[in-house]
Scaffold this motif. Structure first.
Motif, PDB file in Angstrom:
ATOM      1  N   ASN A 129       0.861  -1.181   0.000  1.00 46.30           N
ATOM      2  CA  ASN A 129       0.000   0.000   0.000  1.00 46.30           C
ATOM      3  C   ASN A 129       0.897   1.230   0.000  1.00 46.30           C
ATOM      4  OD1 ASN A 129      -1.460   2.302   1.321  1.00 46.30           O
ATOM      5  ND2 ASN A 129      -3.157   0.866   1.270  1.00 46.30           N
ATOM      6  N   ASP A 133      -3.564   4.146  -2.515  1.00 46.31           N
ATOM      7  CA  ASP A 133      -4.349   4.636  -1.385  1.00 46.31           C
ATOM      8  C   ASP A 133      -4.951   6.003  -1.710  1.00 46.31           C
ATOM      9  OD1 ASP A 133      -4.877   5.531   1.592  1.00 46.31           O
ATOM     10  OD2 ASP A 133      -4.353   3.411   1.711  1.00 46.31           O
ATOM     11  N   HIS A 152       1.014  -5.438   5.404  1.00 39.82           N
ATOM     12  CA  HIS A 152       0.739  -4.216   4.651  1.00 39.82           C
ATOM     13  C   HIS A 152       2.083  -3.547   4.405  1.00 39.82           C
ATOM     14  CE1 HIS A 152      -3.457  -4.230   4.171  1.00 39.82           C
ATOM     15  NE2 HIS A 152      -3.717  -2.975   4.453  1.00 39.82           N
TER      16      HIS A 152
END
Length: 701
Positions: free
Chosen positions: A307, A340, A572
């Motif tokens: 991300n 994002d 992540h």
């Protein structure tokens, strides 16, 4: 079977041997839930209800001892069984109001948990204005000596950047002896925790526990995104527990039940750990969480997610910035790449209060956003996007084109919070708008992952006509869950991440539908370990997304530290991987290889904490998973005054087993681990502070 239903010839209607529970019918027709052998006076009615005009028999802060609860008497019960589950429904009726309560008690074969839900039906002739309804009550909780003095209370505070902070205290610190013999009445207070507004875990987790000195434990979880409360107090020398969804006093929830109408409470689950303390109980709760959630291949595949947000682009993505990260993430081993916040931002005044249309920003993607999405797919990864579906910025065109009824309102006015309005997903226009957005992203664009964020607390809820705000919030959240399920019905391969400014909506109403949960927005890697280690108390490990954001200016120790914290959950990955040296990049790639090797066991493993649940300032923190073939252990040592270089960890489930501890991460660690099979202790030495290690135990000597 795990639960057995008795006959009316005795006082026991239902029992659960694994939990040590039974539902008892007394001579007056009242049904109460408690442990066998407990004095009937310590128990509370199976359902407690307050309604306008029908309050409590003993006034105070407690939501037990209600007038309706005392009047509800047994009508009938039945049990339905299939291959894996058993559900008993006990029906009660109030002769004064005509209110009927159907209590559903559900368990699984061999399980140590009980899930409860209550359906109320108004069979009377007049409307009934509900103000609180219990989902589950339990009395007669006591230590081995039959009292409260040996009970310890456990609860978890929650906040932005500081999630899952467990605390404990002797129950007697909160429920002091009152010399009841001198007064003739119980106290008026209790220990309670509750949510506030639309962040279900913005203050506390909807989870708590009581343990005794012998290691037995009672652990509970309320499954609600729209208000919850639990209380525990003293009743006739023992403890009781009462679990609720939203109520009037704490959530502005009132529900008018007209004749012939029904209302269903939010579910709650109770776990009993007969031995082994909280570790055993959390293991049972993890099993329950896996059983109730929607099946999805993501729970078994556990792909590595990159991300671009945390400590990296921070909401400022462009084609130029993303393409190098896409290439580097793929080389590191990522399998999903999420763009994002900010991909839609083409507004000179900023995107925060202008969101809602969810169209790509042309200025950020001169060749179109598909150029980046195609690059992600071209590197063998699934493309993902960030979305905050429930909000519409005050400057968004949607704020003017959608009908007023599609938004949260109170007192006839549209609610505004931090530059946003809030959609009410019960309204067809609001749902049609979001369906069109997601069908475009997941269908036309081929996006396979959506990070669904939620960054405002809208307060008590919305008033739609005469409804109370809390009732409106509950109605919206039930529609929100239905909307999410509809997305997955139409796009079965789509993965949904639940994020609420990190972990501020971390509940199993959401997580029974969503595949992942963001555990925190914490950006300081030295502050993340207590959150990462305790995340499995709130979320099944394979759903717990933990940030790992190594940077090119980090030392090897710091890179290993931030990566290790994510290896027993869901990675992540973030950070400017494209700017790293070869040596730094190899550290990242090595950690990802370790994760891919062990992830098949994560999806079935049970969590445990050999040093106890972590404190926010603890120097040594340890979190483990008991897998099918091996035990895995993440250990952190943080810089704190007087912290030793080594720490002994008790692994009682491996006592007597000859094994060799194996360092999995980092590959070049100078950590050591020595196993004493007789004592069942593992002594871990980390010679430097702010370092971490991942160990595997299970290989035979």
């Amino acid at each position: 079977m795990t639960a057995a239903v008795g006959t009316l010839g005795g006082s026991c209607l239902w029992s659960h041997p694994e939990l040590g529970l039974r539902a008892v019918l007394d001579a007056a027709g009242s049904v109460r839930l408690g442990a066998p052998g407990q004095d009937q006076a310590t128990l509370v009615p199976l359902v407690e209800v307050t309604a306008t005009g029908h309050g409590r028999l003993w006034s105070g802060e407690r939501f037990i001892e209600t007038a309706i609860g005392a009047r509800l008497t047994y009508r009938d019960h039945d049990t339905v069984r299939d291959a894996n589950r058993e559900r008993t429904t006990i029906r009660l009726a109030d002769p004064e109001t005509g209110l009927v309560a159907e209590v559903s008690l559900e368990t699984a074969v061999g399980a140590g948990f009980l899930r409860s839900r209550v359906r109320l039906v108004n069979e009377g002739e007049a409307p009934l204005r509900l103000e609180s309804v219990s989902t589950l009550t339990l009395g007669g909780i006591a230590d081995a000596d039959g009292g409260l003095d040996g009970l310890t209370l456990h609860w978890a505070d929650n906040d932005w950047l500081a999630e899952c902070r467990w605390r404990e205290a002797p129950l007697r610190e909160h429920l002091v002896p009152l010399s009841r013999f001198a007064h003739g009445h119980e106290g008026r207070g209790c220990f309670e925790r509750f949510s506030q507004g639309s962040w279900s875990t913005g203050r506390h987790l909807p989870i708590g526990a009581l343990t005794d000195r012998s290691g037995r434990s009672w652990l509970w979880q309320i499954e609600s995104s729209a208000g919850w409360r639990y209380e525990t107090g003293e009743r006739e020398g023992a403890a009781y527990l009462a679990l609720f969804g939203p109520d009037d006093a704490h959530h502005q929830w009132r529900h008018t039940l007209a004749p012939g109408e029904d209302f269903r409470t939010v579910p709650a689950v109770l776990v009993r750990g007969a031995a082994g303390g909280l570790d055993t109980a959390f293991g049972e709760l993890t099993d329950h969480r896996r059983l109730i959630r929607r099946d999805h291949p993501d729970h078994r595949a556990l792909p590595v997610i990159y991300n671009d947000y945390m400590n990296t682009l921070m909401g400022d993505p462009t084609t130029e910035k993303l393409l190098p990260l896409v290439e580097a993430a793929a080389r590191a081993g990522a399998e999903v790449f999420v763009i994002d916040a900010g991909w839609y931002d083409d507004d000179a005044q900023g995107w925060w209060d202008a969101v809602g249309a969810w169209e790509p920003a042309r200025g950020r993607f001169p060749g179109g956003i598909q150029e980046v999405l195609d690059a992600i797919r071209g590197h063998g990864m699934v493309p993902g996007l960030w979305l905050e579906p429930e909000v519409v910025g005050v400057r968004s065109p949607l704020a003017r084109t959608l009908p007023p009824e599609a938004f949260f309102r109170r007192g006839g006015l549209r609610v505004t919070e931090h530059g946003r309005h809030h959609l009410d997903l019960r309204h067809p226009a609001a749902r049609a708008h979001l369906d069109a957005v997601v069908d475009r992203l997941a269908g036309e664009w081929g996006v396979g992952y959506l990070k669904l964020d939620y960054n405002i607390n809208i307060g008590p809820g919305t008033e739609n006509g005469p409804e109370s705000p809390g009732a409106g919030l509950l109605g919206h959240h039930r529609a929100h869950l239905d909307w999410m399920a509809g997305l997955l019905d139409r796009h079965p391969g789509l993965v949904l991440e639940n994020c609420g400014s990190g972990g501020l909506r971390m509940d199993y109403a959401q997580l029974a539908v969503a595949q992942l949960q963001s555990t925190s927005d914490q950006q300081d890697p030295l502050r993340y370990p207590p959150v990462a280690a305790a995340a499995a108390t709130a979320v099944a490990p394979e759903q717990a997304a933990v940030w790992a954001y190594p940077q090119p200016d980090d030392t090897a120790d710091r890179i290993a530290f931030t990566l290790t914290g994510a290896l027993l959950g869901r990675i992540h990955l973030s950070g400017f991987l494209d700017r790293m040296s070869d040596e730094q990049f190899d550290l990242v790639r090595s950690a990802i290889r370790v994760y891919k090797d062990i992830r098949p066991e994560i999806a079935e493993a049970r969590p445990f904490w050999p040093l106890g649940l972590p404190g926010w300032e603890d120097a040594w923190i340890a979190h483990g998973l008991r897998g099918r073939d091996s035990t895995y252990l993440a250990v952190w040592r943080r810089q704190r005054p007087g912290a030793p270089e080594s720490r002994a960890l008790t692994l009682s489930h491996l006592r007597g087993v000859d094994l060799r501890p194996e360092v999995l991460q980092p590959a070049t660690a100078d950590a050591t681990a020595e196993w004493d099979a007789v004592l069942g202790t593992l002594t871990v030495r980390l010679p430097r502070t702010d370092t971490a290690v991942l160990l595997r135990l299970g290989a035979p000597v």
